[in-house]
Scaffold this motif. Structure first.
Motif, PDB file in Angstrom:
ATOM      1  N   SER A   1       0.845  -1.176   0.000  1.00 61.77           N
ATOM      2  CA  SER A   1       0.000   0.000   0.000  1.00 61.77           C
ATOM      3  C   SER A   1       0.889   1.237   0.000  1.00 61.77           C
ATOM      4  CB  SER A   1      -0.922  -0.010   1.215  1.00 61.77           C
ATOM      5  OG  SER A   1      -1.699   1.163   1.260  1.00 61.77           O
ATOM      6  N   ALA A   2       0.779   2.045  -1.074  1.00 61.41           N
ATOM      7  CA  ALA A   2       1.586   3.255  -1.176  1.00 61.41           C
ATOM      8  C   ALA A   2       1.014   4.349  -0.282  1.00 61.41           C
ATOM      9  CB  ALA A   2       1.659   3.729  -2.622  1.00 61.41           C
ATOM     10  N   SER A   3      -0.302   4.509  -0.291  1.00 61.48           N
ATOM     11  CA  SER A   3      -1.011   5.455   0.565  1.00 61.48           C
ATOM     12  C   SER A   3      -2.463   5.009   0.582  1.00 61.48           C
ATOM     13  CB  SER A   3      -0.851   6.890   0.051  1.00 61.48           C
ATOM     14  OG  SER A   3      -1.412   7.014  -1.244  1.00 61.48           O
ATOM     15  N   ASN A   4      -3.331   5.848   1.119  1.00 59.22           N
ATOM     16  CA  ASN A   4      -4.730   5.464   1.230  1.00 59.22           C
ATOM     17  C   ASN A   4      -5.313   5.184  -0.157  1.00 59.22           C
ATOM     18  OD1 ASN A   4      -7.204   4.947   2.370  1.00 59.22           O
ATOM     19  ND2 ASN A   4      -7.829   7.092   2.342  1.00 59.22           N
ATOM     20  N   ASN A   5      -5.765   3.939  -0.329  1.00 59.58           N
ATOM     21  CA  ASN A   5      -6.415   3.483  -1.564  1.00 59.58           C
ATOM     22  C   ASN A   5      -5.479   3.379  -2.761  1.00 59.58           C
ATOM     23  OD1 ASN A   5      -8.883   3.365  -0.243  1.00 59.58           O
ATOM     24  ND2 ASN A   5      -9.392   5.472  -0.770  1.00 59.58           N
ATOM     25  N   PHE A   6      -4.172   3.499  -2.560  1.00 58.45           N
ATOM     26  CA  PHE A   6      -3.211   3.330  -3.655  1.00 58.45           C
ATOM     27  C   PHE A   6      -2.292   2.154  -3.332  1.00 58.45           C
ATOM     28  CE2 PHE A   6      -4.558   7.692  -4.124  1.00 58.45           C
ATOM     29  CZ  PHE A   6      -4.698   7.821  -5.501  1.00 58.45           C
ATOM     30  N   PHE A   7      -2.089   1.282  -4.327  1.00 57.54           N
ATOM     31  CA  PHE A   7      -1.301   0.067  -4.131  1.00 57.54           C
ATOM     32  C   PHE A   7      -0.289  -0.065  -5.263  1.00 57.54           C
ATOM     33  CE2 PHE A   7      -5.308  -0.577  -2.008  1.00 57.54           C
ATOM     34  CZ  PHE A   7      -4.958  -1.196  -0.812  1.00 57.54           C
ATOM     35  N   ASN A   8       0.879  -0.639  -4.925  1.00 60.35           N
ATOM     36  CA  ASN A   8       1.939  -0.903  -5.898  1.00 60.35           C
ATOM     37  C   ASN A   8       2.206  -2.398  -5.975  1.00 60.35           C
ATOM     38  OD1 ASN A   8       2.297   1.796  -6.468  1.00 60.35           O
ATOM     39  ND2 ASN A   8       3.948   2.066  -4.979  1.00 60.35           N
ATOM     40  N   LEU A   9       2.319  -2.908  -7.189  1.00 59.66           N
ATOM     41  CA  LEU A   9       2.726  -4.297  -7.416  1.00 59.66           C
ATOM     42  C   LEU A   9       4.227  -4.309  -7.669  1.00 59.66           C
ATOM     43  CD1 LEU A   9       1.980  -7.292  -7.891  1.00 59.66           C
ATOM     44  CD2 LEU A   9       1.637  -6.722 -10.306  1.00 59.66           C
ATOM     45  N   LEU A  10       4.969  -5.066  -6.833  1.00 55.99           N
ATOM     46  CA  LEU A  10       6.426  -5.077  -6.897  1.00 55.99           C
ATOM     47  C   LEU A  10       6.945  -6.480  -7.152  1.00 55.99           C
ATOM     48  CD1 LEU A  10       7.009  -3.052  -3.593  1.00 55.99           C
ATOM     49  CD2 LEU A  10       6.785  -2.097  -5.860  1.00 55.99           C
ATOM     50  N   THR A  11       8.187  -6.559  -7.670  1.00 51.48           N
ATOM     51  CA  THR A  11       8.889  -7.842  -7.733  1.00 51.48           C
ATOM     52  C   THR A  11       9.423  -8.166  -6.342  1.00 51.48           C
ATOM     53  OG1 THR A  11      10.936  -6.732  -8.372  1.00 51.48           O
ATOM     54  CG2 THR A  11       9.527  -7.545 -10.146  1.00 51.48           C
ATOM     55  N   ASP A  12       9.351  -9.449  -5.973  1.00 54.25           N
ATOM     56  CA  ASP A  12       9.734  -9.853  -4.620  1.00 54.25           C
ATOM     57  C   ASP A  12      10.806 -10.932  -4.632  1.00 54.25           C
ATOM     58  OD1 ASP A  12       9.535  -9.717  -1.821  1.00 54.25           O
ATOM     59  OD2 ASP A  12       8.206 -11.444  -1.763  1.00 54.25           O
ATOM     60  N   GLY A  13      11.491 -11.098  -5.721  1.00 58.46           N
ATOM     61  CA  GLY A  13      12.531 -12.121  -5.795  1.00 58.46           C
ATOM     62  C   GLY A  13      13.150 -12.126  -7.181  1.00 58.46           C
ATOM     63  N   GLU A  14      14.133 -13.022  -7.344  1.00 54.76           N
ATOM     64  CA  GLU A  14      14.800 -13.154  -8.633  1.00 54.76           C
ATOM     65  C   GLU A  14      13.878 -13.848  -9.628  1.00 54.76           C
ATOM     66  OE1 GLU A  14      17.634 -11.867  -9.321  1.00 54.76           O
ATOM     67  OE2 GLU A  14      18.213 -11.245  -7.286  1.00 54.76           O
ATOM     68  N   LEU A  15      13.844 -13.337 -10.849  1.00 58.53           N
ATOM     69  CA  LEU A  15      13.048 -13.938 -11.910  1.00 58.53           C
ATOM     70  C   LEU A  15      13.948 -14.768 -12.823  1.00 58.53           C
ATOM     71  CD1 LEU A  15      10.773 -10.906 -12.861  1.00 58.53           C
ATOM     72  CD2 LEU A  15      10.261 -12.780 -11.297  1.00 58.53           C
ATOM     73  N   ASP A  16      13.377 -15.815 -13.381  1.00 60.40           N
ATOM     74  CA  ASP A  16      14.128 -16.692 -14.288  1.00 60.40           C
ATOM     75  C   ASP A  16      13.226 -17.030 -15.464  1.00 60.40           C
ATOM     76  OD1 ASP A  16      15.759 -18.441 -15.562  1.00 60.40           O
ATOM     77  OD2 ASP A  16      16.080 -19.780 -13.866  1.00 60.40           O
ATOM     78  N   ARG A  17      13.546 -16.451 -16.628  1.00 57.15           N
ATOM     79  CA  ARG A  17      12.703 -16.690 -17.792  1.00 57.15           C
ATOM     80  C   ARG A  17      12.699 -18.155 -18.196  1.00 57.15           C
ATOM     81  NH1 ARG A  17      12.313 -17.977 -22.672  1.00 57.15           N
ATOM     82  NH2 ARG A  17      14.453 -18.723 -22.550  1.00 57.15           N
TER      83      ARG A  17
END
Length: 836
Positions: free
Chosen positions: A392-408
């Motif tokens: 949650s960035a602030s009230n009613n605002f949300f961010n989707l983030l990477t949470d680990g290493e990605l492997d294509r």
């Protein structure tokens, strides 16, 4: 006028203070009046946010308002906010104050947003209005002075100073208005100040004027018509001034809200009271109804807490004489969880690189739930995605983030489902699925299918022949997975491996550059590198061992007996030998390997097949019966040597065998040839010369020995030792391999002699080459072989015996070799024994 100017200055000062405080808190606020023309300047947002106009352009700055109307637009070239649509404060906020527009300015690369608040101030663009243009009263002439008559309130959609400020009643000496204060809950009442007299004036017409406080001031009017009646001198009185009730917004139509009651002291028709709704907010008339007879207030429409939370309606109780009283009904709407969260994507990335750092923002979302309290509190979660998280960035605002290493290489695409739920009971939720593509980076080196390779090729191959294929795979994609094969430079027997093999860069096929010979090189190894097409490229190596397979391309080679162009080799066999006597051994080798070098020996032709046989595996020639006097002295055997290859290869050797007990017999047999006259003359000459030399040497040696013996007559016993020189003979490339080669044994021939040589026995080993006779027509006369001989002479009994033995021993080297014009003989100890 001066007072109004002072108020505006104070208000402007307070607004500037509020704006400064907002900038400190990171939120920019502006204040503009409603009804501004399109394109009007709102404010310099770039300056107020401390941003450069270039940042607005590079960040693709845009305004996000959710699902609302976009009244404000952003001019990125100037960095200012402009009016996009006409703003009507009354349509936007109604009576709510303050009225403000909330929106966000979103920047990308990197993602960021700023909250902007624009307050819409009211202007006096609405005049007070009455619902009805005319209001009628029937008032009894007996009405008492001070009787009150409730008038309809005017409605002014403006707020503040521009809103309704008061009422004026046209000049009359019969009625006056009660004082009215803005914000008061009191009704607008008309008060009778003197008795009515129907006989003097049956009808009265008055004008009620509603005034606001705007500049210029606006007003609205309503006509009041009064009919004077007789004899109803008591008005209804409400039991309570206010009635309060709560109702859920999802209540069904027909729900009873409350019951209003009033009483009238009059009796009969003048005391009969009827109820009606006299004043309601705009849009609420269709929602409520009051029973005319009993005053029951019911719900007739669908409530919506998100639109209106509070209603105040006036229920008027009126008797038949026109007297009335007003009861206020206050209705509070209770919120229910009837709205799921609304997910709005503010900005999102559809593709990211697999080497992106954890914590990178992928999507920004705004989630709105119009419900209140717990029903409007929202939290968002992801459905089983361990590589991502939502914050949650602030009230009613949300961010989707990477949470680990990605492997294509594990997953090239993710379908991320975001579910947002409120905290109502029962909880309502909404979901949205985001598709994210993972782009490749060159992080995987090619991997060979095996740790090492072993390839086979048959010798005598055609140059350019495809031998083997190495294969490597790269888990990356596209150009990063395009594998090329390279032959690493190395040396084999001092020669570059590239002169032996080559590798196809695209397919990994290994080709032979030359024709291989197993007898020269049996195996070698080299390394192949697999390199991908990434930048920088990655590579791996593998070792390939090349095994050369043998072909049967070499025939057997006979090492013994040696076949010379002009010599005749013969093996001597006494007639007294036993059955199984080893005459000789054919020794052959094959430079091939495996079964191609397995040799077998066969007797192809023979002078007498019943006398000799050849060992199939060892090549030994043995007698298979007793030798008789009838057997020819000269025996000729043809032995064929074959290998086990496919097809088989062979070699042939001729073995001459002399069957005789004495050397002269052999000599006569092998020298019985027809010669011309010149040959016979030469032979006689040489024989006479040899006889003279031998006789002279014999007499000289005899005289010397007698003289020496007389001189040493009285000396002690002397031991004489005489040794014949040993000249061993071996065939070319012949070696004893202790049973592992073709010739599997060492054969020795011993001559054991005692002091009395005439009585000594001869000991023969089981060898096939004890006695050899070589006749050379080219007259080379070369000594080929003499077996080792050891003589042990004891002291003689007499000088004569000693002298004789010494002469014989000294003559042995001379007698062993004679030069003839066309023949040469090799005599061994056995032959000399017979001659002596």
């Amino acid at each position: 006028m001066l007072d109004r100017t002072m108020k505006r200055q104070v208000g402007l000062f307070l607004f500037i203070c509020f704006l400064s405080l907002s900038l400190v808190l990171g939120q920019v606020s502006y204040s503009i009046p409603e009804e501004m023309a399109k394109g009007s300047l709102v404010g310099n947002i770039a300056h107020d946010l401390g941003l450069d106009v270039k940042r607005l352009k590079s960040g693709k700055a845009r305004i996000y308002t959710g699902e609302g109307t976009e009244y404000i637009e952003l001019n990125k070239d100037r960095g200012v906010l402009l009016i996009k649509e006409r703003i009507d404060r009354e349509a936007l906020c109604g009576q709510t104050t303050p009225c403000a527009l909330d929106f966000q300015i979103i920047l990308e690369n990197p993602m960021h947003f700023y909250s902007i608040t624009v307050e819409i101030t009211d202007i006096n663009d609405n005049s007070p209005t009455f619902k009805n243009a005319e209001m009628k009263f029937e008032i009894s002439e007996v009405s008492q002075i001070g009787s009150k008559f409730v008038l309809e309130k005017a409605i002014d959609n403006d707020v503040g100073v521009n809103g309704l400020q008061g009422y004026l009643l046209s000049s009359s000496d019969t009625f006056i208005l009660t004082p009215y204060r803005k914000g008061s809950s009191r009704n607008v009442e008309m008060v009778l100040k003197k008795h009515l007299d129907r006989e003097k004036q049956e009808r009265l017409s008055l004008v009620l004027t509603a005034l606001d406080g705007g500049d210029p001031q606006l007003s609205g009017t309503m006509q009041i018509v009064i009919t004077v009646l007789d004899a109803n001198d008591n008005a209804p009185v409400c039991s309570r001034t206010e009635y309060k009730t709560n109702v859920k917004e999802d209540s069904l139509k027909g729900t009873v809200l409350t019951t209003v009651s009033a009483s009238d002291a009059d009796k009969g028709p003048h005391g009969h009271i009827q109820y009606s709704i006299s004043n309601v907010p705009e849009g609420a008339l269709e929602l409520f109804n009051v029973n005319m007879e009993n005053g029951v207030v019911t719900l007739t429409g669908q409530l919506d807490y998100e639109k209106f939370k509070h209603y105040e309606i006036d229920v008027q109780a009126t008797d038949e004489g026109g007297n009335s009283d007003v009861c206020k009904v206050i209705i509070e709407v209770i919120d229910t969880n009837d709205n799921p969260p609304a997910i709005n994507i503010m900005s999102t990335s559809s593709s990211i690189s697999e080497d992106v750092k954890p914590g990178t923002v992928l999507t920004m979302m705004n989630v709105q739930d119009p419900d209140s309290n717990e029903n409007g509190k929202v939290h968002c979660v992801l459905n089983e995605n361990i590589h991502f998280t939502i914050t949650s960035a602030s009230n009613n605002f949300f961010n989707l983030l990477t949470d680990g290493e990605l492997d294509r290489e594990r997953a090239s695409q993710y379908n991320i489902t975001v579910t947002c739920s409120d905290e109502g009971v029962p909880s309502l939720s909404s979901s949205v699925t985001l598709t994210l593509q993972i782009s490749d980076v060159n992080d995987n080196a090619p991997v060979f299918e095996r740790i090492s390779y072993k390839a086979y090729i048959i010798e005598n191959n055609t140059p350019g022949l495809s031998i083997f294929t190495v294969k490597a795979r790269d888990a990356d994609w596209n150009q990063n997975a395009r594998v090329s094969y390279i032959l690493e430079d190395s040396f084999v027997n001092g020669v570059s491996v590239s002169s032996y093999v080559s590798v196809s860069a695209d397919s990994g096929v290994i080709h032979a550059v030359r024709s291989f010979d197993y007898e020269q090189i049996k195996d070698f190894q080299f390394r192949v590198k697999a390199q991908d097409g990434g930048s920088p490229p990655l590579s791996s190596n593998v070792t390939v061992k090349m095994m050369i397979q043998d072909q049967n391309d070499n025939p057997p080679q006979v090492l013994y007996p040696v076949q010379t162009g002009g010599s005749l080799v013969a093996e001597m066999v006494p007639r007294s030998v036993d059955v199984g006597y080893l005459v000789t051994k054919v020794v052959a080798v094959d430079v091939d390997s495996g079964q191609n070098a397995w040799l077998s020996y066969k007797l192809q032709k023979a002078t007498d097949r019943a006398l000799f046989e050849v060992g199939l595996q060892n090549g030994e020639i043995r007698t298979i019966r007793q030798v008789t006097d009838k057997d020819a002295v000269k025996q000729r055997l043809t032995v064929i040597v074959e290998d086990n290859g496919q097809p088989s290869r062979s070699a042939t050797v001729i073995v001459n065998v002399a069957v005789a007990d004495s050397f002269p017999e052999v000599l006569s047999e092998f020298t019985d040839f027809t010669h011309d006259k010149e040959y016979n003359d030469n032979l006689t000459f040489y024989l006479m010369l040899a006889l003279a030399v031998v006789s002279f040497l014999f007499i000289t040696c005899l005289v010397v020995i007698i003289s020496v013996k007389i001189y040493r007559w009285r000396q002690s016993r002397i031991l004489y030792h005489s040794n014949l020189p040993v000249i061993p003979y071996y065939p070319p490339r012949y070696s004893d391999t202790l049973g592992t080669g073709t010739l599997q044994h060492v054969y020795n021939y011993e001559v054991c002699r005692t002091t009395d040589s005439r009585k000594s026995d001869c000991k023969f080993g089981r060898a096939g080459s004890q006695n050899v006779l070589i006749m050379d027509p080219s007259s080379t006369g070369t000594m080929q072989r003499i077996q080792s001989e050891k003589s042990i002479l004891d002291e003689p009994d007499s000088p004569l015996e000693v002298s004789f033995k010494g002469i014989i021993m000294s003559l042995l080297p001379c007698l062993g070799f004679f030069k003839w014009p066309h023949h040469s003989f090799l005599l061994n100890s056995h032959s000399l024994t017979h001659i002596l």
